[in-house]
Design an enzyme around this catalytic site. Sequence first.
Site, mmCIF file in Angstrom:
data_model
loop_
_atom_site.group_PDB
_atom_site.id
_atom_site.type_symbol
_atom_site.label_atom_id
_atom_site.label_comp_id
_atom_site.label_asym_id
_atom_site.label_seq_id
_atom_site.Cartn_x
_atom_site.Cartn_y
_atom_site.Cartn_z
ATOM 1 N N LEU A 125 0.668 -1.552 -0.226
ATOM 2 C CA LEU A 125 -0.116 0.079 0.037
ATOM 3 C C LEU A 125 0.450 1.434 -0.155
ATOM 4 O O LEU A 125 0.383 2.641 0.420
ATOM 5 C CB LEU A 125 -0.875 -0.260 0.827
ATOM 6 N N ILE A 162 4.828 3.320 -5.373
ATOM 7 C CA ILE A 162 5.945 3.230 -5.507
ATOM 8 C C ILE A 162 6.473 4.415 -6.202
ATOM 9 O O ILE A 162 6.116 5.491 -7.092
ATOM 10 C CB ILE A 162 5.815 2.043 -7.114
ATOM 11 N N HIS A 187 -4.643 -6.397 -7.864
ATOM 12 C CA HIS A 187 -5.860 -5.347 -7.591
ATOM 13 C C HIS A 187 -7.388 -6.429 -7.107
ATOM 14 O O HIS A 187 -7.635 -7.310 -8.491
ATOM 15 C CB HIS A 187 -6.281 -4.363 -8.463
HETATM 16 C C1 GAR Z 1 -5.847 -8.063 -1.995
HETATM 17 O O1 GAR Z 1 -6.734 -8.174 -1.115
HETATM 18 C C2 GAR Z 1 -4.771 -7.369 -2.541
HETATM 19 O O2 GAR Z 1 -5.964 -7.355 -3.563
HETATM 20 C C3 GAR Z 1 -5.728 -5.438 -2.063
HETATM 21 O O3 GAR Z 1 -5.079 -6.154 -0.835
HETATM 22 C C4 GAR Z 1 -4.696 -7.465 -0.533
HETATM 23 C C5 GAR Z 1 -3.755 -8.051 0.091
HETATM 24 O O4 GAR Z 1 -4.610 -8.902 0.810
HETATM 25 N N1 GAR Z 1 -4.135 -4.702 -3.221
HETATM 26 C C6 GAR Z 1 -5.084 -3.990 -3.272
HETATM 27 O O5 GAR Z 1 -6.276 -3.259 -2.359
HETATM 28 C C7 GAR Z 1 -3.935 -2.691 -3.979
HETATM 29 N N2 GAR Z 1 -4.489 -1.745 -4.511
HETATM 30 P P1 GAR Z 1 -3.421 -10.288 1.386
HETATM 31 O O6 GAR Z 1 -1.582 -8.960 2.021
HETATM 32 O O7 GAR Z 1 -3.325 -11.118 2.370
HETATM 33 O O8 GAR Z 1 -2.898 -10.597 0.176
#
Ligand code: GAR
Length: 207
Positions: A91, A94, A110
């Site tokens: 999050l 970059i 995403h």
């Molecule tokens: C996931 O759902 C991923 O798709 C999302 O954060 C979560 C992380 O979960 N990413 C975003 O929203 C990026 N914009 P995790 O730490 O259990 O993999």
Amino acid sequence: MLKVVVLVSGGGTNLQAIIDGVKNGSIRNTQIVGVISNNKNAFALERAAREQIPASCISPKDFSSRDEFNQEFMDAVDGMQPDLIVLAGFLVVIPEEMIQKYRNRMINIHPSLIPAFCGKGFYGLKVHEAALERGVKVAGATVHFVDEGTDTGPIILQKAVAVEAGDTPEVLQRRVMEQAEWKILPQAIDAIAGERISVVEGKVIIK
Ligand code: GAR
């Protein structure tokens, strides 16, 4: 062997899907050479430690300027000499220099079917809250290359997931992870490792 660095911020279930994929052979010819988190309490770091994958925390909070953080962060990534960088729930914005350096060698997962529910402010649970608020009947996930925009890079894989009556954001998030994210992220890495992916005029072609 494709050397992969995974960047994380939270629970690390997508990191786990990659670890499992490498172990069970669904991701071929790939080695996770390092994990970097911006959050020292991320459970993802624990997942890496369990597998003896080198892992560290580099947080913007620990630097007096964003430039200093960016430099330290880029040095850490470069030091691992990755062939591919995977943003698995990362999050932090970059640095532009890094985007240029790793063009078509950095991917992001995403939790929506881009171009729906993406861009600035759409991350994690917020994506699913917005999808339910809008009343969509189909949700899903996207793996894409990272470019200078937010969620705007070439799309590699997408998978749709049904929204069901009574879904809460948490329930939908979990279903999107299980049915889409944990499948298409490993698939994309396997395809990149197998040199089956190319980008032509901003669009991905999969052989
Ligand atoms: C996931 O759902 C991923 O798709 C999302 O954060 C979560 C992380 O979960 N990413 C975003 O929203 C990026 N914009 P995790 O730490 O259990 O993999």
